[in-house]
Design an enzyme around this catalytic site. Structure first.
Site, PDB file in Angstrom:
ATOM      1  N   ASN A   1      -3.748  -5.995  -1.981  1.00 14.58           N
ATOM      2  CA  ASN A   1      -3.881  -6.750  -1.006  1.00 14.58           C
ATOM      3  C   ASN A   1      -5.155  -7.596  -0.920  1.00 14.58           C
ATOM      4  OD1 ASN A   1      -2.698  -8.272   1.236  1.00 14.58           O
ATOM      5  ND2 ASN A   1      -3.495  -6.824   2.912  1.00 14.58           N
TER       6      ASN A   1
ATOM      7  N   HIS B   1       3.347  -3.890   6.475  1.00 16.71           N
ATOM      8  CA  HIS B   1       2.178  -2.601   6.155  1.00 16.71           C
ATOM      9  C   HIS B   1       2.628  -1.659   7.493  1.00 16.71           C
ATOM     10  CE1 HIS B   1      -0.690  -4.235   3.329  1.00 16.71           C
ATOM     11  NE2 HIS B   1       0.102  -5.560   3.627  1.00 16.71           N
ATOM     12  N   SER B   2       1.755  -0.431   7.387  1.00 14.35           N
ATOM     13  CA  SER B   2       1.686   0.372   8.527  1.00 14.35           C
ATOM     14  C   SER B   2       0.187   0.898   8.432  1.00 14.35           C
ATOM     15  CB  SER B   2       2.598   1.397   8.578  1.00 14.35           C
ATOM     16  OG  SER B   2       2.440   2.219   7.334  1.00 14.35           O
ATOM     17  N   TYR B   3      -0.493   1.446   9.434  1.00  8.39           N
ATOM     18  CA  TYR B   3       0.047   1.700  10.741  1.00  8.39           C
ATOM     19  C   TYR B   3      -1.161   1.205  11.558  1.00  8.39           C
ATOM     20  CZ  TYR B   3      -3.686   5.181  11.362  1.00  8.39           C
ATOM     21  OH  TYR B   3      -4.887   5.869  11.622  1.00  8.39           O
TER      22      TYR B   3
ATOM     23  N   GLU C   1       1.904  -4.593  10.896  1.00  7.75           N
ATOM     24  CA  GLU C   1       1.297  -3.169  10.624  1.00  7.75           C
ATOM     25  C   GLU C   1       2.277  -2.454  11.718  1.00  7.75           C
ATOM     26  OE1 GLU C   1      -1.326  -1.538   9.260  1.00  7.75           O
ATOM     27  OE2 GLU C   1      -2.224  -3.179   8.164  1.00  7.75           O
TER      28      GLU C   1
ATOM     29  N   TYR D   1     -10.188  -7.457  10.922  1.00  7.42           N
ATOM     30  CA  TYR D   1     -11.510  -7.718  10.224  1.00  7.42           C
ATOM     31  C   TYR D   1     -11.417  -8.844   9.153  1.00  7.42           C
ATOM     32  CZ  TYR D   1      -9.474  -3.924   7.695  1.00  7.42           C
ATOM     33  OH  TYR D   1      -8.575  -3.203   7.022  1.00  7.42           O
TER      34      TYR D   1
ATOM     35  N   ARG E   1      -3.222   4.543  -2.216  1.00 10.48           N
ATOM     36  CA  ARG E   1      -3.160   3.218  -1.444  1.00 10.48           C
ATOM     37  C   ARG E   1      -2.970   2.081  -2.457  1.00 10.48           C
ATOM     38  NH1 ARG E   1      -5.759  -0.066   2.764  1.00 10.48           N
ATOM     39  NH2 ARG E   1      -6.720  -1.647   1.898  1.00 10.48           N
TER      40      ARG E   1
ATOM     41  N   GLU F   1       2.055   4.042   2.571  1.00 14.40           N
ATOM     42  CA  GLU F   1       2.637   3.681   4.046  1.00 14.40           C
ATOM     43  C   GLU F   1       4.282   3.645   4.018  1.00 14.40           C
ATOM     44  OE1 GLU F   1       0.847  -0.206   4.461  1.00 14.40           O
ATOM     45  OE2 GLU F   1      -1.182   0.563   4.439  1.00 14.40           O
TER      46      GLU F   1
ATOM     47  N   HIS G   1       0.830  -1.140  -0.033  1.00 13.04           N
ATOM     48  CA  HIS G   1       0.030  -0.096  -0.057  1.00 13.04           C
ATOM     49  C   HIS G   1       0.920   1.189  -0.192  1.00 13.04           C
ATOM     50  CE1 HIS G   1      -3.427  -2.569   2.039  1.00 13.04           C
ATOM     51  NE2 HIS G   1      -3.475  -2.519   0.342  1.00 13.04           N
ATOM     52  N   SER G   2       0.856   1.942  -1.328  1.00 12.90           N
ATOM     53  CA  SER G   2       2.016   2.879  -1.530  1.00 12.90           C
ATOM     54  C   SER G   2       2.262   3.777  -0.252  1.00 12.90           C
ATOM     55  CB  SER G   2       1.894   3.309  -2.810  1.00 12.90           C
ATOM     56  OG  SER G   2       0.426   3.840  -2.980  1.00 12.90           O
TER      57      SER G   2
END
Lengths: 99, 306
Positions: B141, B193-195, B267, B245, B124, B69, B66-67
């Protein structure tokens, strides 16, 4: 270039699953152009949502009328992005000087 | 690469240049592999850390699918440099690399990353065009062939979690799928990933526990203990579906189903103040603490061959 002047990021805290469901309904309203950074999942976990300036009133009215608690995590998204840009430029010029 | 500023965010060109310098500095250890190209025709690079042999047991790390991040890609750069620096000096990294290879894909979504630097900081998705829609991009993702099209992904191209027209439709995803399949000996797959400060393991698309759930859970706890020991950062851990989730079409669900037992997704920071625009002074602490968790997973993988 997309700008985010006046856009806010809200941190929303739900108290029960009913409120989580209300947030999920909010997520479906595409015309508001909300970007859920952290989606609504469970009352134990906060939801973070980036709200464009044009949708701020509608979202805040929705939250307040449903007694859903929120705080403003980022007051003006553009100002934080600008700050980030300045940091990058500054660091680049320091590197050039060092080189 | 010693003069590179690891405490700053960098553009795609700067990162790709840095990779070339790292490879030229340590050509006996590091090589650069082109595993494909993006929708906008940018090369997709993976750094390979290897002391020899072909298709040895390997550990995969990817950062920044996810760009937006940015702390993720920045942490990937720091970690790659750390491996290069520690080889031959640190006993653990040296022993790992004497038997295994490490692959790091630092910019997993190059088109999206370039777009965040030039047009939209909050982008994203990928940048592929969706026929019949004015909305661009697919959430990479949600594009993997694991419960693809199920709950927790959108069929609407305008959604941030749009799954795409079919599994592997995104070249950024397909390139990794092809690489993993052709390699056939990857033992741990860590997608970063983050966050939200979490360490997650499969599954995301189903409530059915992964067959190795117990082991994955106790290793996650160990990794998070190590991470927290540095700055006290608190993490949650567990399966994706139980911890965040339901999400279908996710990376590590596919890798786990492919037979890669130690499949995890991180994350990284923030604590809820800055989100994706985490200040650059947080990059190094974030990378340092994450590294402790990653080495814990690496060590377990090394000590528990399967």
């Amino acid at each position: 270039q997309k700008i985010f002047v006046g856009d806010q990021v809200l941190r929303i805290v739900t108290k029960d699953m009913e409120q989580v469901t209300l947030l999920k309904d909010l997520e479906e309203l595409e015309n508001l152009e909300l970007d859920f950074w952290k989606g609504p999942t469970h009352p134990d976990f906060p939801t973070d949502v980036h709200v464009p300036f044009a949708s701020l009133q509608a979202v805040k009215v929705f939250l307040e009328s449903n007694n859903i608690q929120y705080s403003i995590m980022i007051e003006d998204l553009q100002s934080v992005v600008e700050e980030e840009k300045i940091q990058i430029i500054r660091s680049r010029s320091i590197e050039q000087m060092r080189n | 690469t010693d003069s590179f500023n690891y405490a700053s965010y960098h553009t795609l060109d700067e990162i790709y240049n840095w990779m070339d310098v790292l490879v030229s500095e340590q050509s006996n250890l590091v090589s650069k592999i082109n595993i494909g190209s993006t929708f906008e025709n940018r090369p997709i690079y993976v750094l390979k850390f290897s002391t020899g042999g072909t298709k040895r047991p390997a550990i995969w790390i990817d950062t920044g699918i996810h760009s937006r991040e940015w702390v993720t890609q920045a942490s990937g750069i720091w970690m790659a440099k750390k491996i290069a620096t520690d080889y031959g000096k640190d006993a653990f990294i040296t022993s790992i690399l004497n038997e295994m290879d490490i692959f790091i894909e630092i910019v997993t979504n190059p088109d999206g990353f370039h777009f965040t630097h030039t047009k939209n900081r909050m982008w994203r998705k990928t940048r592929s065009i969706n026929s019949g829609s004015s909305c661009v991009g697919v959430d990479p993702n949600r594009n993997w062939d694991a419960g693809f099209g199920g709950a927790g992904a959108s069929s609407n191209p305008c959604s941030e979690t749009y799954r795409g027209p079919r599994a592997n439709s995104e070249s950024e995803v397909k390139s990794i799928v092809d690489f993993v399949k052709s390699h056939g000996n990857i033992k741990a797959f860590i997608s970063i990933h983050s966050y939200s400060q979490m360490l997650l393991y499969p599954y995301g698309y189903t409530k059915t526990p992964a067959p190795n759930q117990q082991e994955l859970h106790s290793l996650a706890r160990k990794a998070i203990d190590a991470l927290s020991s540095l700055y006290g950062t608190s993490y949650r851990y567990g399966s994706i579906i139980n911890t965040i989730y339901q999400a279908s079409g996710g990376t590590i669900d596919w890798t786990y189903n492919q037979g890669i037992k130690y499949s995890y997704t991180f994350e990284l920071r923030d604590t809820g103040r800055y989100g994706f625009i985490l200040p650059a002074n947080q990059i190094i602490p974030t990378a340092q603490e994450t590294w402790l968790a990653i080495t814990t997973i690496m060590e377990h993988t090394y000590n528990n061959p399967y």
